[in-house]
Design an enzyme around this catalytic site. Structure first.
Site, PDB file in Angstrom:
ATOM      1  N   GLY A 144       2.954   1.350   0.661  1.00 36.24           N
ATOM      2  CA  GLY A 144       3.553   0.024   0.761  1.00 36.24           C
ATOM      3  C   GLY A 144       2.725  -1.075   0.119  1.00 36.24           C
ATOM      4  N   GLY A 195       9.012   5.501   0.648  1.00 36.08           N
ATOM      5  CA  GLY A 195       9.305   4.486   1.649  1.00 36.08           C
ATOM      6  C   GLY A 195      10.189   3.408   1.050  1.00 36.08           C
ATOM      7  N   GLY A 196       9.556   2.348   0.554  1.00 36.63           N
ATOM      8  CA  GLY A 196      10.287   1.180   0.056  1.00 36.63           C
ATOM      9  C   GLY A 196      11.420   1.506  -0.900  1.00 36.63           C
ATOM     10  N   SER A 211       3.827   4.299  -2.496  1.00 37.21           N
ATOM     11  CA  SER A 211       4.360   3.486  -3.594  1.00 37.21           C
ATOM     12  C   SER A 211       4.952   4.327  -4.724  1.00 37.21           C
ATOM     13  CB  SER A 211       3.294   2.515  -4.130  1.00 37.21           C
ATOM     14  OG  SER A 211       2.846   1.660  -3.092  1.00 37.21           O
ATOM     15  N   HIS A 220       2.709  10.421  10.441  1.00 32.23           N
ATOM     16  CA  HIS A 220       2.634   9.359   9.434  1.00 32.23           C
ATOM     17  C   HIS A 220       1.421   8.475   9.738  1.00 32.23           C
ATOM     18  CE1 HIS A 220       3.540   5.918   6.974  1.00 32.23           C
ATOM     19  NE2 HIS A 220       4.392   6.675   6.317  1.00 32.23           N
ATOM     20  N   ASN A 248      11.789   7.819   3.652  1.00 31.74           N
ATOM     21  CA  ASN A 248      11.370   7.384   4.982  1.00 31.74           C
ATOM     22  C   ASN A 248      11.773   5.922   5.113  1.00 31.74           C
ATOM     23  OD1 ASN A 248      10.050   6.656   7.309  1.00 31.74           O
ATOM     24  ND2 ASN A 248       7.983   6.885   6.463  1.00 31.74           N
ATOM     25  N   TRP A 249      12.834   5.674   5.891  1.00 28.12           N
ATOM     26  CA  TRP A 249      13.351   4.298   5.979  1.00 28.12           C
ATOM     27  C   TRP A 249      12.495   3.438   6.901  1.00 28.12           C
ATOM     28  CZ3 TRP A 249      19.438   5.111   6.408  1.00 28.12           C
ATOM     29  CH2 TRP A 249      19.866   5.801   5.265  1.00 28.12           C
ATOM     30  N   LYS A 250      11.559   4.055   7.602  1.00 31.71           N
ATOM     31  CA  LYS A 250      10.685   3.334   8.541  1.00 31.71           C
ATOM     32  C   LYS A 250      11.556   2.483   9.495  1.00 31.71           C
ATOM     33  CE  LYS A 250       6.979   3.664   5.242  1.00 31.71           C
ATOM     34  NZ  LYS A 250       5.732   3.150   4.725  1.00 31.71           N
ATOM     35  N   GLU A 282       1.105   5.438   9.703  1.00 30.92           N
ATOM     36  CA  GLU A 282       1.437   4.279  10.551  1.00 30.92           C
ATOM     37  C   GLU A 282       1.455   4.696  12.017  1.00 30.92           C
ATOM     38  OE1 GLU A 282       4.957   3.220   8.358  1.00 30.92           O
ATOM     39  OE2 GLU A 282       3.671   2.634   6.679  1.00 30.92           O
TER      40      GLU A 282
HETATM   41  P1  PGA Z   1       5.955   3.574   0.383  1.00 35.07           P
HETATM   42  O1  PGA Z   1       5.871   4.406   1.730  1.00 35.07           O
HETATM   43  O2  PGA Z   1       6.718   4.413  -0.596  1.00 35.07           O
HETATM   44  O3  PGA Z   1       6.687   2.299   0.744  1.00 35.07           O
HETATM   45  O4  PGA Z   1       4.554   3.322  -0.065  1.00 35.07           O
HETATM   46  C1  PGA Z   1       5.648   5.763   1.705  1.00 35.07           C
HETATM   47  C2  PGA Z   1       5.652   6.319   3.098  1.00 35.07           C
HETATM   48  O5  PGA Z   1       4.918   5.778   3.942  1.00 35.07           O
HETATM   49  O6  PGA Z   1       6.356   7.294   3.382  1.00 35.07           O
END
Ligand code: PGA
Length: 256
Positions: free
Chosen positions: A177, A238-239, A217, A99, A9-11, A101
């Site tokens: 994150g 994500g990251g 994470s 998600h 997920n590149w957000k 977010e």
């Molecule tokens: P993260 O994000 O790996 O940066 O914690 C995960 C996500 O929200 O998909």
């Protein structure tokens, strides 16, 4: 039985050119080290979808492309929104929904997520439907009930004929994150409860075919521990998905 999945997920990261470069780097890495036993999905920002899907097509790259959001209506006066058909037209075959977010910053509800899942499935796009508890719920010890309730609402009335085409991502919000990860046991506790709930709703056979991913994470150093768990079928990243080497390292671990 369930094919493992690693979904990036590149957000809200990567301009068009940066997204194309990352997709190309990933394509090269995966061709050097094929990981056919793993489904790989990348979810770039909306405006980068076509470029990333173009890399996939041109290179015949071994990954699928997904969006990070969708709207359930087919067309019309919904400024800023994107329909399922629009996603299909640019080569997206997956879509993240719900998600934390989007739930937290943009007020998305379980009812919205349910409508999005239905629209996506009708359009032949695979939803990656997210759930997960905030820190205060975890601290109160009611995280399992909280997530089970989300699953029941998010899947209400869904007809799943091919369980490989509906994916759930369990992402405890306090681990997203933050560098704080759940333990593999924490992940199994909730993913196991999700599976049980899916059995109650859809029956054993369908529930056994639905992938449940862990997210929050997740990185090359910890992914194997999660994947070892019975009800964890992959990771949502994500990251660590923003750099081809680290994302590929996780895919390679999943292929072991
Ligand atoms: P993260 O994000 O790996 O940066 O914690 C995960 C996500 O929200 O998909």
């Amino acid at each position: 039985m369930r094919k493992r999945m690693i979904a990036g997920n590149w957000k809200m990261n990567k301009t068009y050119a940066e997204a194309v470069t990352l997709a190309q780097d990933l394509s090269v890495a995966l061709k050097e080290n094929p990981a056919d036993s793993v489904d790989v999905v990348v979810c770039p920002p909306m405006v980068d979808l076509k470029g990333v899907a173009g890399v996939r097509e041109f290179d015949n790259a071994p990954f699928e492309v997904g969006a990070q959001n969708v709207y359930w209506e087919a067309s019309g006066a919904y400024t800023g929104e994107t329909s399922c058909d629009m996603l299909t037209a640019v080569g997206a075959t997956y879509c993240i929904i719900g998600h934390s977010e989007r739930r937290g910053y943009f007020g998305e509800t379980d009812e919205d997520i349910n409508k999005k899942a239905k629209a996506l499935m009708a359009a032949g796009i695979v939803p990656i439907s997210c759930c997960g508890e905030p820190l205060e719920v975890r601290e109160a010890g009611t995280h399992v009930e909280f997530v089970v309730d989300q699953i029941k609402k998010d899947t209400e009335g869904l007809e799943i004929t091919d369980p490989s085409k509906y994916v759930i991502a369990y992402e405890p919000i306090w681990a997203i994150g933050t560098g704080k990860t759940a333990t593999a046991e924490d992940a199994q506790e909730v993913c196991g409860a999700i599976r049980k709930t899916l059995v109650e709703i859809f029956g054993q056979e369908t529930a056994d075919g639905i992938r449940v991913l862990y997210g929050g994470s997740a990185k090359p150093e910890n992914v194997a521990g999660f994947l070892d768990k019975e009800d964890v079928d992959g990771a949502r990243v994500g990251g660590a998905s923003l750099v081809a080497d680290s994302f590929n390292a996780m895919i390679q671990k999943a292929a072991e």
